[in-house]
Design a protein around this motif. Structure first.
Motif, PDB file in Angstrom:
ATOM      1  N   ASN B  77       0.821  -1.210   0.000  1.00  0.00           N
ATOM      2  CA  ASN B  77       0.000   0.000   0.000  1.00  0.00           C
ATOM      3  C   ASN B  77       0.857   1.262   0.000  1.00  0.00           C
ATOM      4  O   ASN B  77       0.551   2.240  -0.684  1.00  0.00           O
ATOM      5  N   ALA B  78       1.956   1.207   0.763  1.00  0.00           N
ATOM      6  CA  ALA B  78       2.838   2.373   0.813  1.00  0.00           C
ATOM      7  C   ALA B  78       3.513   2.609  -0.537  1.00  0.00           C
ATOM      8  O   ALA B  78       3.800   3.735  -0.912  1.00  0.00           O
ATOM      9  N   ALA B  79       3.705   1.497  -1.280  1.00  0.00           N
ATOM     10  CA  ALA B  79       4.381   1.615  -2.574  1.00  0.00           C
ATOM     11  C   ALA B  79       3.400   1.868  -3.710  1.00  0.00           C
ATOM     12  O   ALA B  79       3.762   1.792  -4.872  1.00  0.00           O
ATOM     13  N   GLY B  80       2.138   2.099  -3.367  1.00  0.00           N
ATOM     14  CA  GLY B  80       1.175   2.461  -4.410  1.00  0.00           C
ATOM     15  C   GLY B  80       0.155   1.402  -4.743  1.00  0.00           C
ATOM     16  O   GLY B  80      -0.669   1.581  -5.625  1.00  0.00           O
ATOM     17  N   GLY B  81       0.176   0.278  -4.029  1.00  0.00           N
ATOM     18  CA  GLY B  81      -0.876  -0.711  -4.205  1.00  0.00           C
ATOM     19  C   GLY B  81      -0.728  -1.566  -5.444  1.00  0.00           C
ATOM     20  O   GLY B  81       0.311  -1.586  -6.095  1.00  0.00           O
ATOM     21  N   ILE B  82      -1.808  -2.289  -5.770  1.00  0.00           N
ATOM     22  CA  ILE B  82      -1.823  -3.169  -6.932  1.00  0.00           C
ATOM     23  C   ILE B  82      -2.504  -2.432  -8.084  1.00  0.00           C
ATOM     24  O   ILE B  82      -3.674  -2.056  -7.982  1.00  0.00           O
ATOM     25  N   MET B 336      -1.954 -10.441  -9.753  1.00  0.00           N
ATOM     26  CA  MET B 336      -2.996  -9.466 -10.079  1.00  0.00           C
ATOM     27  C   MET B 336      -2.479  -8.433 -11.065  1.00  0.00           C
ATOM     28  O   MET B 336      -3.208  -7.984 -11.942  1.00  0.00           O
ATOM     29  N   GLU B 337      -1.208  -8.080 -10.919  1.00  0.00           N
ATOM     30  CA  GLU B 337      -0.638  -7.122 -11.859  1.00  0.00           C
ATOM     31  C   GLU B 337      -0.489  -7.753 -13.235  1.00  0.00           C
ATOM     32  O   GLU B 337      -0.752  -7.135 -14.258  1.00  0.00           O
ATOM     33  N   GLN B 338      -0.079  -9.023 -13.235  1.00  0.00           N
ATOM     34  CA  GLN B 338       0.076  -9.761 -14.485  1.00  0.00           C
ATOM     35  C   GLN B 338      -1.270  -9.852 -15.206  1.00  0.00           C
ATOM     36  O   GLN B 338      -1.354  -9.686 -16.418  1.00  0.00           O
ATOM     37  N   ALA B 339      -2.322 -10.109 -14.427  1.00  0.00           N
ATOM     38  CA  ALA B 339      -3.645 -10.295 -15.025  1.00  0.00           C
ATOM     39  C   ALA B 339      -4.390  -8.976 -15.181  1.00  0.00           C
ATOM     40  O   ALA B 339      -5.530  -8.951 -15.615  1.00  0.00           O
ATOM     41  N   LYS B 340      -3.762  -7.853 -14.780  1.00  0.00           N
ATOM     42  CA  LYS B 340      -4.364  -6.526 -14.848  1.00  0.00           C
ATOM     43  C   LYS B 340      -5.723  -6.500 -14.152  1.00  0.00           C
ATOM     44  O   LYS B 340      -6.723  -6.058 -14.689  1.00  0.00           O
ATOM     45  N   VAL B 341      -5.719  -7.000 -12.906  1.00  0.00           N
ATOM     46  CA  VAL B 341      -6.954  -7.038 -12.123  1.00  0.00           C
ATOM     47  C   VAL B 341      -7.269  -5.641 -11.610  1.00  0.00           C
ATOM     48  O   VAL B 341      -6.384  -4.936 -11.130  1.00  0.00           O
ATOM     49  N   THR B 342      -8.509  -5.242 -11.738  1.00  0.00           N
ATOM     50  CA  THR B 342      -8.946  -3.965 -11.191  1.00  0.00           C
ATOM     51  C   THR B 342      -9.994  -4.223 -10.119  1.00  0.00           C
ATOM     52  O   THR B 342     -10.646  -5.269 -10.139  1.00  0.00           O
TER      53      THR B 342
END
Lengths: 352, 397
Positions: B77-82, B336-342
């Protein structure tokens, strides 16, 4: 007629209460107004209600203390889950399989009840409590060392480990010692659970108000007097106890067919569970069947509904238990309640 | 009597009311998340749930997982989340009970969880796996070691499975010619221990050593190991395999020293933490070898950072459970980043997307370098072999 109608009315209220609760929950579920948590709790609730009612038969009506009710539940759960897993391919219709599993679970638990009851119920005093306590622990430990597998050569048994079963490569381990049974078909549903509650109530309430039931209560109230008028003490005690055990087995069957995994741990089939069921009975009122149902519902829901309080929920659960116990059983509280109810009655009369 | 009736009626009413209230608030949250599905932007957090025992006898594992996961969530979260969305994390107690675990899962479902980190222990994990499979919810267990935990394609795990550890231990002993006569002591009442033991025995048949004694104990008799040790000694075992947790293992080592029996001892990841046992003479643990995915004293930079951060936040050294959970959250993030989950995606869509994404990601975690997953749900990573020397853990290459 007027005399009889009082107990009949009382029983009908109990039945109606269960049916009404079922109807309310069912409408809420079908309209999608129930949280997943509550939906998931419905089947275990049915199992706990049956367990509480069945234990009330032993504690309240027979007047003997049983501390091993979870043991009977365990027997019912494991025999029925074993049966269901074995015959999952053989009997594809889940309804038929579940009915057979129910009968097998109840019969196995009932048989254990008879076997324990024959020697122990002849004794006076608290021996039943001691023996059932041991029984519950023994059953739990036996299940934990039991390995049963099946391959094309038939069944293999072992009490050591699953390797010594000597299964062929295609063989399947059915009961895997401490890992228990995994993959029991999930046949339990809320509807079946409620039907089984009604059947349990029918059996227990009819037994209580039958000739045998009065004999059982006579033994509870005064053993010597009952013996002197020719009541066969052991027979009636055994009857009540084995019925109670068989019904506990039914509770176990529901429990086993609700989860994908069944392990015998102190938490679900050990001493803790036995005491938990006893708490339902004591808080609901010993000998009060309707009270057992309500107590089982409230005490099962309470810790789950308190999840919002996270760390404090166990604390609050314990406090509620103590408060309820004091309110129900402390002499001062009973006195206070009587005073209040008398006042309430007087006010009502004045108004009238 | 009359008053009692009134009270029971009131209680009944109160109960029904709470049910209704529960339903009401839930239907709100459900419709809330439903509407956020259609209208974009209203739900901007990704909800990840955790399940594990934080009360009862297994609480130490659940607490470690909870802390490890929370630390990872805080960092992310501190680094900007997913994908720019913050994570909300909710950890529910299952008391190490299958039934309670399903209740915990349902609670998380009501809350609107989009992926689940859990459960911590094996039996509850199998039960939750069954329910989660029906809902098609993504499940990543940090430490559920039983084979059936990842039976379905929506379930993955961070740790090694039981058979995997037994197999690797037997292989290691065989390949390094550590001994020719081996004794095994295991906890037959414990799923973890007996699972490892069985795989160990199976693999031992293919290796160049012989199992000369196999002795079991149970939870009820886990304080006196003199009988088992005596049998191992009589059989002339040069190595004793101890697939269980460090609390019992510390007693085994102490009692073996007491009877002047000093074979080589070999353990599994449960051995991690033995040096922290109170009143245990670290001298006894010298030359103890065990497989471990995680060593807090490792020189590795990422591990050092994790250990210091964890100590700062919770005042204790993280164990392998915390490390597994920490990696688990990062794995969910990577997938989640790989799958571009929103955040506005539904649970099923996320699960389907993550199923493929999990097999594509590689993460540099604290439990392994370049951690990858197979579609079966098993992680593929090399076990580290740790040897205790001079009262400290040291990684053996």
């Amino acid at each position: 007629m007027k005399n009889r109608s009082k107990t009949t009315k009382n029983n009908i209220i109990t039945y109606i209460m269960v049916i009404l609760l079922f109807a309310v929950m069912q409408t809420l579920v079908s309209t999608g107004n129930v949280s997943s948590l509550l939906k998931g709790l419905l089947v275990p609730l049915c199992a706990y209600i049956i367990l509480a009612v069945s234990l009330n038969l032993t504690v309240g009506i027979l007047g003997e203390l049983s501390l091993g009710h979870a043991g009977f539940m365990c027997v019912g759960a494991f025999t029925s889950a074993f049966f269901s897993k074995c015959t999952a391919d053989l009997i594809p219709i889940s309804g038929v399989r579940y009915l057979l599993a129910l009968l097998i679970g109840a019969a196995a638990a009932g048989l254990c009840g008879i076997l324990i009851g024959i020697p122990v119920l002849r004794l006076k005093g608290d021996y039943l409590a001691i023996v059932t306590l041991a029984f519950g622990e023994i059953i739990k430990n036996i299940v934990n060392i039991l390995f049963i597998g099946r391959d094309e050569n038939g069944f293999h048994f072992s009490t050591k480990d699953s390797l010594s079963l000597g299964l062929s490569p295609e063989g399947e381990v059915l009961i895997n010692g401490p890992q228990g049974i995994t993959g029991t078909p999930q046949d339990s549903s809320f509807f079946i659970g409620v039907v089984l509650i009604l059947v349990t109530l029918f059996i227990v309430l009819n037994l209580i108000h039958s000739r045998s039931g009065r004999a059982i209560m006579a033994i509870r109230d005064n053993r010597i007097a009952a013996e002197s008028i020719g009541i066969n003490i052991t027979k009636y005690k055994l009857m009540a106890f084995s019925i109670s055990a068989a019904l506990a087995g039914v509770g176990g069957v529901i429990y086993a067919h609700n989860l994908a995994t069944l392990t015998a741990q102190p938490k679900n089939f050990g001493y803790n569970m036995s005491i938990m069921i006893l708490v339902f009975v004591v808080l609901g009122g010993i000998g009060n069947i309707r009270g057992s149902i309500i107590a089982a519902i409230v005490l099962t829901l309470l810790p789950e509904l308190l999840r919002g309080l996270s760390d404090y929920r166990m604390l609050i659960y314990a406090v509620v238990l103590i408060v309820m116990m004091l309110f129900n059983w402390s002499p001062k509280a009973i006195e206070w309640r009587e005073k209040c109810s008398a006042k309430w009655k007087r006010n009502k009369q004045k108004e009238a | 009597m009359k008053f009692k009736k009134v009270v029971s009626a009131v209680l009944l009413a109160a109960m029904t009311m709470t049910c209704m209230a529960g339903c009401g608030s839930n239907s709100d949250s459900q419709s809330g998340s439903g509407s956020s599905n259609s209208s974009s932007g209203s739900g901007d957090t990704i909800k990840i749930g955790g399940i594990g025992p934080v009360t009862g006898s297994a609480a130490v594992y659940g607490m470690a997982v909870k802390n490890g996961a929370e630390l990872a969530v805080k960092e992310i979260n501190a680094a900007g989340g997913i994908n720019g969305a913050q994570i909300e994390f909710d950890f529910q107690d299952d008391e190490n009970d299958a039934e309670k675990a399903v209740n915990a899962y349902n609670t998380l479902k009501d809350w609107g969880t989009q992926a689940v980190l859990g459960t911590v222990t094996s039996a509850p994990c199998v039960a939750v796996g069954e329910v989660a499979q029906a809902d098609n919810t993504f499940l990543l267990t940090p430490s559920g070691t039983a084979v059936d935990c990842v039976k379905y394609d929506n379930a993955f795990r961070v740790c090694f499975s039981d058979p995997m550890q037994g197999l690797e231990s037997a292989k290691y002993i065989g390949e390094h010619n550590l001994a020719t006569k081996v004794a095994a002591i295991y906890d037959s009442s414990d799923v973890y221990s007996s699972g490892i033991y069985e795989a160990f025995v199976k693999e031992a048949a293919n290796q160049n050593f012989e199992i000369v004694a196999a002795e079991a104990f149970t939870k009820e008799s886990n304080s006196d190991f003199s009988v088992q040790l005596q049998k191992a000694k009589d059989a002339g075992a040069e190595l004793v395999f101890l697939p269980f947790y460090y609390t019992e293992a510390s007693l085994v080592l102490k009692q073996a020293a007491g009877m002047n029996y000093s074979p080589m001892f070999f353990g599994c990841d449960g051995m991690d933490g033995i040096l922290a046992v109170k009143g245990f003479d670290a001298e006894l643990a010298n030359d103890l070898v065990f497989l471990s995915p995680f060593t807090p004293t490792s020189e590795d930079e990422a591990i050092q950072k994790f250990v210091t951060d964890f100590q700062e936040a919770y005042g204790e050294t993280p164990n392998q459970f915390a490390a597994d959970a920490y990696d688990g959250i990062y794995a969910i993030k990577a997938a989640m980043e790989q799958a571009k989950v929103t955040p506005d995606m539904s649970v099923t869509d996320i699960c389907d997307a993550l199923k493929t994404a999990m097999t594509e990601i590689t993460i540099d975690g604290v439990t392994a370098k370049s951690l990858t997953w197979e579609a079966s749900g098993e992680p593929s990573k090399e076990p580290m072999v740790v040897k205790i020397a001079d009262g400290d853990y040291a990684v053996v290459e």
